[in-house]
Scaffold this active site. Structure first.
Site, mmCIF file in Angstrom:
data_model
loop_
_atom_site.group_PDB
_atom_site.id
_atom_site.type_symbol
_atom_site.label_atom_id
_atom_site.label_comp_id
_atom_site.label_asym_id
_atom_site.label_seq_id
_atom_site.Cartn_x
_atom_site.Cartn_y
_atom_site.Cartn_z
ATOM 1 N N ASP A 165 0.777 -1.085 -0.149
ATOM 2 C CA ASP A 165 0.085 0.060 0.118
ATOM 3 C C ASP A 165 0.827 1.328 -0.048
ATOM 4 O OD1 ASP A 165 -1.894 2.047 0.274
ATOM 5 O OD2 ASP A 165 -2.354 1.482 2.547
ATOM 6 N N LYS A 194 2.903 11.180 -3.650
ATOM 7 C CA LYS A 194 1.724 10.904 -4.247
ATOM 8 C C LYS A 194 0.735 12.006 -4.997
ATOM 9 C CE LYS A 194 -1.678 7.101 -3.468
ATOM 10 N NZ LYS A 194 -2.204 6.169 -2.191
ATOM 11 N N GLU A 252 -7.130 0.635 -4.475
ATOM 12 C CA GLU A 252 -6.914 0.502 -2.849
ATOM 13 C C GLU A 252 -8.303 -0.103 -2.242
ATOM 14 O OE1 GLU A 252 -5.524 4.406 -1.833
ATOM 15 O OE2 GLU A 252 -3.753 4.183 -2.513
ATOM 16 N N ASP A 268 -12.742 4.559 1.728
ATOM 17 C CA ASP A 268 -11.295 4.584 2.194
ATOM 18 C C ASP A 268 -10.767 5.942 1.901
ATOM 19 O OD1 ASP A 268 -8.708 4.089 2.131
ATOM 20 O OD2 ASP A 268 -8.545 2.962 0.091
#
Length: 514
Positions: free
Chosen positions: A11, A72, A179, A205
């Protein structure tokens, strides 16, 4: 070290990353060299060395302009993107425009100025994850096989850049998966829901940088994604930033000093505010104290949960809009959803849980899986399945994922988007469409590739394209070109075109540098 056959699930998070592996009949979340099950997604360049992970975060206060985080939020984006320009104003490190409008991070290391792309920084974090796994297995990972997760709403460029980061880290990336889908795998296995009657499960999420909402039907070993919605620039970092802005304004009011341009002061405030935000999930108020914040002046203020919720209610409401959209795209009613599963650190915020529970008419939210580890858990399961290292029930495991945004090409003179693959289409998928010439004796055609839901291509995201030459002259509408869009299991797009009368072909794989 000897080599073994273990594959890993990673992850790769905005603020934290996590790595896991399948061991015989269960998933093992791996502990880093600081004893933590999650690792900070930080890279810090000191005067003499490069640090990655928790150690890098611990030194960020000393080297604020050389400590890189939020990679990211840059990966696969253009320098001119509005979100990039907004973030640059807050980051203590420098970001400049590189070739092809690519954002490049500037650091000083060993007396030299160096440039790094976001995927370079991400590759360093991924290499750290690989090292943690190798330390656990006391061996080199065979072919360094890995499954890496990305937000479901990552576009094609962002997926390509993540894949590139994996390769730079020395990983054989078996698959890029979404994810929330990985979290659903973790939930299905934890609850053994995947091997019994079908259940409709919503995964909410919300992490440090992104929000994903996905609806899946889980049952009999099949994990079938029905719809997904999300925002790749909405997370706990935004809540931290608002708290920092509040403290900066308070300090300015009390001391008549604006510290916006001081990287070290802002770094200190961000660390303190992040801790305060987490504490407000368990208490109703907290004292924010920053010793010697600027020119020896201390700062302290009492910050309440009510103030925090009022300050961020627009963000919380935006989260709920995405929940509604996901339900609508899945063609489901609230009553059709059996379980609502919370994933990601930001899902712990009480107001978010309150809004979700109210929306789902008082349904109890599922908090049984670890929100920080669920994504890596699911990625490890998928890695084991793809590498053939499973027995028993996982041999019947099937994952059916979807694309997050519509893909198409330009059609006609009015710059209209001809949708080739609608959003929430199952992947892998291949779609063909025949286009004809628009003018007499037209010998070439431009095949532009776009991503988005708007009617006009100019309002969508341009991914790349090519010009098809060599079309035999003919009256308009006679010459035909067969355009094909193919999306592989990683969600990576390949586009090809063929002049039907001659068989001449041209193709492109969309990548992050286009």
């Amino acid at each position: 070290m000897a080599e073994d056959s273990h594959a890993i699930g990673i992850d790769l998070g905005t603020t934290y990353s996590c790595v896991a592996t399948w061991q015989a009949d269960h998933v093992e979340i791996l502990v880093n060299d600081h004893g933590n099950r999650t690792t900070r997604s930080y890279v810090t360049f000191t005067d003499s060395k490069r640090l990655v992970g928790d150690e890098a975060f611990n030194q960020a206060g000393r080297f604020p302009t050389n400590s890189i985080f939020d990679a990211k939020r840059l990966i696969g984006r253009r320098f001119s993107d509005e979100t990039v320009q907004s973030d640059i104003k807050r980051w203590p490190f420098k970001v400049i425009r590189g070739e092809a409008d690519k954002p490049m991070i500037v650091i000083k290391h060993k007396g030299q100025e160096k440039l790094f792309a976001a995927e370079d920084i991400s590759s360093m974090v991924l290499a750290k994850m690989r090292e943690i796994a190798e330390a656990f297995h006391c061996s080199k990972i065979s072919e360094k096989k890995a499954v890496i997760t990305v937000p479901s709403y990552f576009n094609d460029s962002q997926r390509q850049a993540t894949l590139k980061a994996g390769k730079l880290a020395g990983l054989n990336v078996l698959r890029i998966i979404n994810e929330p889908t990985a979290a659903a795998i973790a939930y299905g296995i934890d609850k053994k829901a995947g091997w019994f009657n079908k259940r409709n499960v919503m995964i909410f999420d919300w992490g440090g940088g992104t929000l994903d909402v996905s609806l899946l039907t889980i049952g009999h070993g099949v994990f079938d994604v029905k719809a997904t919605a999300g925002d790749t620039h909405l997370g706990g970092e935004d809540l931290d930033n608002r708290m920092v802005d509040y403290c900066v304004d308070e300090f300015k009011t009390k001391n008549e000093v604006d510290i916006c341009g001081n990287p070290k002061a802002l770094r200190k405030a961000k660390t303190v505010c992040e801790k305060a935000k987490k504490a407000l999930s368990f208490c109703f108020d907290i004292d924010i104290v920053i010793d010697s914040w600027y020119n020896g002046e201390d700062f302290n203020t009492n910050f309440t949960r009510d103030k925090f919720e009022e300050m961020n209610m627009d963000i919380f409401n935006k989260c709920m809009e995405l929940v509604k959209r996901c339900l609508k795209d899945a063609k489901m009613d609230i009553s059709d959803v059996n379980d609502v599963v919370l994933v990601g650190g930001s899902s712990r915020i009480p107001k978010v849980q309150e809004l979700l529970q109210k929306f789902f008419m008082g349904k109890e939210l599922c908090k049984s899986i670890n929100p920080d580890e669920a994504v890596a858990y699911g990625a490890a399961v998928q890695a084991a399945v793809l590498s053939g290292n499973v027995t028993g029930k996982l041999q019947d495991f099937t994952l059916l994922d979807v694309i997050p945004m519509s893909l198409g090409t330009e059609c006609g003179h009015e710059n209209r988007m001809a949708v080739m693959i609608p959003r929430n289409t199952k992947i892998p998928t291949k779609k063909h469409q025949i286009f004809t010439t628009l003018r007499d004796n037209q010998t070439s055609v431009l095949c532009g590739v776009f991503e988005g839901e708007n009617e006009l291509t100019r309002d969508n995201n341009y991914l790349g394209g090519f010009t098809m030459y060599g079309i035999p002259p003919a009256p308009k509408g006679v010459a035909k070109v067969d355009v094909c869009f193919f999306i592989d299991a990683n969600g990576i797009l390949n586009v090809s075109a063929e002049v039907m009368s001659t068989g001449q072909k041209k193709a492109i794989t969309i990548n992050s540098d286009r």
